[in-house]
Design a protein around this motif. Structure first.
Motif, PDB file in Angstrom:
ATOM      1  N   LEU A  67      11.599  -6.915   2.412  1.00  0.00           N
ATOM      2  CA  LEU A  67      11.474  -6.764   0.963  1.00  0.00           C
ATOM      3  C   LEU A  67      10.400  -5.770   0.540  1.00  0.00           C
ATOM      4  O   LEU A  67      10.407  -5.307  -0.602  1.00  0.00           O
ATOM      5  CB  LEU A  67      11.196  -8.125   0.316  1.00  0.00           C
ATOM      6  N   TRP A  68       9.486  -5.430   1.436  1.00  0.00           N
ATOM      7  CA  TRP A  68       8.496  -4.396   1.106  1.00  0.00           C
ATOM      8  C   TRP A  68       9.121  -3.046   1.437  1.00  0.00           C
ATOM      9  O   TRP A  68       8.862  -2.444   2.466  1.00  0.00           O
ATOM     10  CB  TRP A  68       7.195  -4.648   1.865  1.00  0.00           C
ATOM     11  N   ARG A  69       9.975  -2.583   0.520  1.00  0.00           N
ATOM     12  CA  ARG A  69      10.799  -1.395   0.765  1.00  0.00           C
ATOM     13  C   ARG A  69      10.867  -0.475  -0.454  1.00  0.00           C
ATOM     14  O   ARG A  69      11.728   0.405  -0.526  1.00  0.00           O
ATOM     15  CB  ARG A  69      12.212  -1.833   1.165  1.00  0.00           C
ATOM     16  N   TYR A  70       9.969  -0.644  -1.382  1.00  0.00           N
ATOM     17  CA  TYR A  70       9.991   0.120  -2.629  1.00  0.00           C
ATOM     18  C   TYR A  70       8.938   1.219  -2.558  1.00  0.00           C
ATOM     19  O   TYR A  70       7.734   0.941  -2.507  1.00  0.00           O
ATOM     20  CB  TYR A  70       9.723  -0.821  -3.802  1.00  0.00           C
ATOM     21  N   LEU A  71       9.384   2.451  -2.531  1.00  0.00           N
ATOM     22  CA  LEU A  71       8.489   3.614  -2.449  1.00  0.00           C
ATOM     23  C   LEU A  71       8.185   4.095  -3.861  1.00  0.00           C
ATOM     24  O   LEU A  71       9.077   4.541  -4.580  1.00  0.00           O
ATOM     25  CB  LEU A  71       9.146   4.722  -1.634  1.00  0.00           C
ATOM     26  N   LEU A  72       6.927   4.013  -4.246  1.00  0.00           N
ATOM     27  CA  LEU A  72       6.540   4.441  -5.587  1.00  0.00           C
ATOM     28  C   LEU A  72       6.468   5.968  -5.669  1.00  0.00           C
ATOM     29  O   LEU A  72       6.223   6.642  -4.665  1.00  0.00           O
ATOM     30  CB  LEU A  72       5.189   3.845  -5.967  1.00  0.00           C
ATOM     31  N   PRO A  73       6.660   6.525  -6.857  1.00  0.00           N
ATOM     32  CA  PRO A  73       6.605   7.990  -7.017  1.00  0.00           C
ATOM     33  C   PRO A  73       5.272   8.561  -6.528  1.00  0.00           C
ATOM     34  O   PRO A  73       4.224   7.929  -6.670  1.00  0.00           O
ATOM     35  CB  PRO A  73       6.763   8.180  -8.535  1.00  0.00           C
ATOM     36  N   ASN A  74       5.343   9.737  -5.937  1.00  0.00           N
ATOM     37  CA  ASN A  74       4.177  10.525  -5.502  1.00  0.00           C
ATOM     38  C   ASN A  74       3.478   9.973  -4.261  1.00  0.00           C
ATOM     39  O   ASN A  74       2.401  10.455  -3.889  1.00  0.00           O
ATOM     40  CB  ASN A  74       3.167  10.690  -6.640  1.00  0.00           C
ATOM     41  N   THR A  75       4.070   8.976  -3.603  1.00  0.00           N
ATOM     42  CA  THR A  75       3.476   8.467  -2.365  1.00  0.00           C
ATOM     43  C   THR A  75       3.475   9.541  -1.283  1.00  0.00           C
ATOM     44  O   THR A  75       2.456   9.782  -0.628  1.00  0.00           O
ATOM     45  CB  THR A  75       4.240   7.226  -1.874  1.00  0.00           C
ATOM     46  N   ASP A 128       6.367  -7.777  11.330  1.00  0.00           N
ATOM     47  CA  ASP A 128       7.220  -8.578  12.205  1.00  0.00           C
ATOM     48  C   ASP A 128       8.009  -7.719  13.180  1.00  0.00           C
ATOM     49  O   ASP A 128       9.069  -8.107  13.641  1.00  0.00           O
ATOM     50  CB  ASP A 128       8.178  -9.417  11.359  1.00  0.00           C
ATOM     51  N   GLY A 129       7.479  -6.540  13.477  1.00  0.00           N
ATOM     52  CA  GLY A 129       8.157  -5.638  14.387  1.00  0.00           C
ATOM     53  C   GLY A 129       8.943  -4.546  13.703  1.00  0.00           C
ATOM     54  O   GLY A 129       9.502  -3.667  14.373  1.00  0.00           O
ATOM     55  N   ARG A 130       8.969  -4.560  12.348  1.00  0.00           N
ATOM     56  CA  ARG A 130       9.782  -3.584  11.615  1.00  0.00           C
ATOM     57  C   ARG A 130       8.965  -2.491  10.944  1.00  0.00           C
ATOM     58  O   ARG A 130       9.521  -1.649  10.233  1.00  0.00           O
ATOM     59  CB  ARG A 130      10.626  -4.306  10.564  1.00  0.00           C
ATOM     60  N   ALA A 131       7.660  -2.481  11.134  1.00  0.00           N
ATOM     61  CA  ALA A 131       6.811  -1.544  10.393  1.00  0.00           C
ATOM     62  C   ALA A 131       7.174  -0.091  10.671  1.00  0.00           C
ATOM     63  O   ALA A 131       7.350   0.706   9.736  1.00  0.00           O
ATOM     64  CB  ALA A 131       5.340  -1.793  10.725  1.00  0.00           C
ATOM     65  N   GLU A 132       7.277   0.283  11.929  1.00  0.00           N
ATOM     66  CA  GLU A 132       7.547   1.695  12.229  1.00  0.00           C
ATOM     67  C   GLU A 132       8.919   2.111  11.718  1.00  0.00           C
ATOM     68  O   GLU A 132       9.085   3.213  11.178  1.00  0.00           O
ATOM     69  CB  GLU A 132       7.427   1.967  13.721  1.00  0.00           C
ATOM     70  N   ALA A 133       9.911   1.249  11.863  1.00  0.00           N
ATOM     71  CA  ALA A 133      11.250   1.575  11.360  1.00  0.00           C
ATOM     72  C   ALA A 133      11.227   1.798   9.848  1.00  0.00           C
ATOM     73  O   ALA A 133      11.931   2.677   9.332  1.00  0.00           O
ATOM     74  CB  ALA A 133      12.225   0.455  11.721  1.00  0.00           C
ATOM     75  N   LEU A 134      10.424   1.018   9.152  1.00  0.00           N
ATOM     76  CA  LEU A 134      10.315   1.198   7.700  1.00  0.00           C
ATOM     77  C   LEU A 134       9.686   2.540   7.347  1.00  0.00           C
ATOM     78  O   LEU A 134      10.100   3.200   6.392  1.00  0.00           O
ATOM     79  CB  LEU A 134       9.499   0.060   7.092  1.00  0.00           C
ATOM     80  N   THR A 135       8.675   2.947   8.123  1.00  0.00           N
ATOM     81  CA  THR A 135       8.053   4.247   7.840  1.00  0.00           C
ATOM     82  C   THR A 135       9.032   5.390   8.082  1.00  0.00           C
ATOM     83  O   THR A 135       9.015   6.395   7.358  1.00  0.00           O
ATOM     84  CB  THR A 135       6.788   4.467   8.687  1.00  0.00           C
ATOM     85  N   THR A 149       0.835  -1.206   0.000  1.00  0.00           N
ATOM     86  CA  THR A 149       0.000   0.000   0.000  1.00  0.00           C
ATOM     87  C   THR A 149       0.866   1.250   0.000  1.00  0.00           C
ATOM     88  O   THR A 149       0.868   2.014  -0.961  1.00  0.00           O
ATOM     89  CB  THR A 149      -0.963  -0.016   1.206  1.00  0.00           C
ATOM     90  N   LEU A 150       1.602   1.478   1.076  1.00  0.00           N
ATOM     91  CA  LEU A 150       2.516   2.624   1.116  1.00  0.00           C
ATOM     92  C   LEU A 150       3.924   2.238   0.651  1.00  0.00           C
ATOM     93  O   LEU A 150       4.618   3.032   0.026  1.00  0.00           O
ATOM     94  CB  LEU A 150       2.572   3.220   2.526  1.00  0.00           C
ATOM     95  N   LEU A 151       4.333   1.042   0.998  1.00  0.00           N
ATOM     96  CA  LEU A 151       5.598   0.509   0.504  1.00  0.00           C
ATOM     97  C   LEU A 151       5.312  -0.777  -0.264  1.00  0.00           C
ATOM     98  O   LEU A 151       4.441  -1.563   0.124  1.00  0.00           O
ATOM     99  CB  LEU A 151       6.563   0.212   1.657  1.00  0.00           C
ATOM    100  N   HIS A 152       6.065  -0.999  -1.327  1.00  0.00           N
ATOM    101  CA  HIS A 152       5.772  -2.126  -2.213  1.00  0.00           C
ATOM    102  C   HIS A 152       6.937  -3.103  -2.270  1.00  0.00           C
ATOM    103  O   HIS A 152       8.078  -2.781  -1.899  1.00  0.00           O
ATOM    104  CB  HIS A 152       5.432  -1.604  -3.607  1.00  0.00           C
TER     105      HIS A 152
END
Length: 237
Positions: free
Chosen positions: A109-117, A137-144, A18-21
């Motif tokens: 692996l869900w670490r791809y930010l699409l343009p205009n997000t 798995d505990g990494r969601a906030e760090a990814l954001t 959704t936000l990260l792909h």
């Protein structure tokens, strides 16, 4: 349209898909180096859509599955849908375990930010409160934080820490309690129908499904891209 933007006060997002792909660059480079296959971004995300739909069916048929148990199944469907010669990868289960899941453990692996997000979040934040619920798995906030999303979100609920996963409506209730809003005042945006839409609507929230195929679904609005959300929420019509 199944809800009026004027009645909505908060938009809650899923993270992965959704936000990260899923990382197209990772798979593109791996396929080129390992199999000499050129993988286009369009073909990759078509395969992701097929795998996501298959995952949704798995959840619909067996609600006892968990996010962790579904992960290898998702990658099985993804590899089957990608334009990869059968002879290039005879041991798919081994490849998934030894290469794909190992990389996911190292760096989600869900670490791809699409343009205009970011621009989409900025536009929505001008009129709505924004938050996140993620099966993670505990990494969601760090990814954001890593990808510049966190500043636009009031909070991040990670299933790893709260002990309950979507589609269980209790995880949506946790968000409603933090927002101090009713379900009818909130919309959840995600990419897996049986997890995101069914979970959100079971808790009384409205739902928007991200689906590149724009397949019509019950109980939700369907958009092909996150960047279409301002057209729904900020329309002056």
């Amino acid at each position: 349209m199944r809800f009026s933007p004027n009645d909505i006060k908060a938009v809650i997002f899923d993270l992965g898909g959704t936000l990260l792909h899923l990382s197209y660059p990772f798979f593109r480079d791996a396929f080129q180096q390992q199999f000499k296959v050129a993988l286009s971004e369009d073909d990759f995300f078509k395969a992701v859509s097929i795998a996501t739909d298959a995952l949704s069916r798995v959840v619909a048929e067996n609600k006892a599955t968990t996010d962790a148990s579904r992960l290898p199944l998702f990658f099985e469907h993804l590899l089957a849908a990608l334009p990869l010669p059968e002879e290039a990868l005879p041991e798919r289960a081994t490849y998934i375990h030894d290469f794909i899941l190992r990389e996911h453990a190292r760096d989600n692996l869900w670490r791809y930010l699409l343009p205009n997000t970011i621009e989409t979040l900025q536009a929505l934040q001008s009129s709505y409160r924004l938050a996140m619920i993620s099966n993670s798995d505990g990494r969601a906030e760090a990814l954001t934080i890593q990808h510049g999303l966190r500043d636009y979100l009031e909070f991040v609920i990670d299933s790893h820490y709260v002990g309950v996963e979507k589609p269980d409506p209790r995880i949506f209730t946790l968000a409603l309690e933090r927002l101090e809003l009713s379900p009818q005042e909130c919309v959840y945006v995600g990419d897996v129908y049986s997890i995101d839409v069914i979970g959100a609507t079971s808790a009384g929230l409205h739902a928007v499904l991200l689906d590149r195929t724009l397949t019509a679904r019950e109980n939700c609005h369907v958009v092909a891209s996150l960047t279409h959300l301002p057209q729904i929420f900020l329309s002056t019509d």
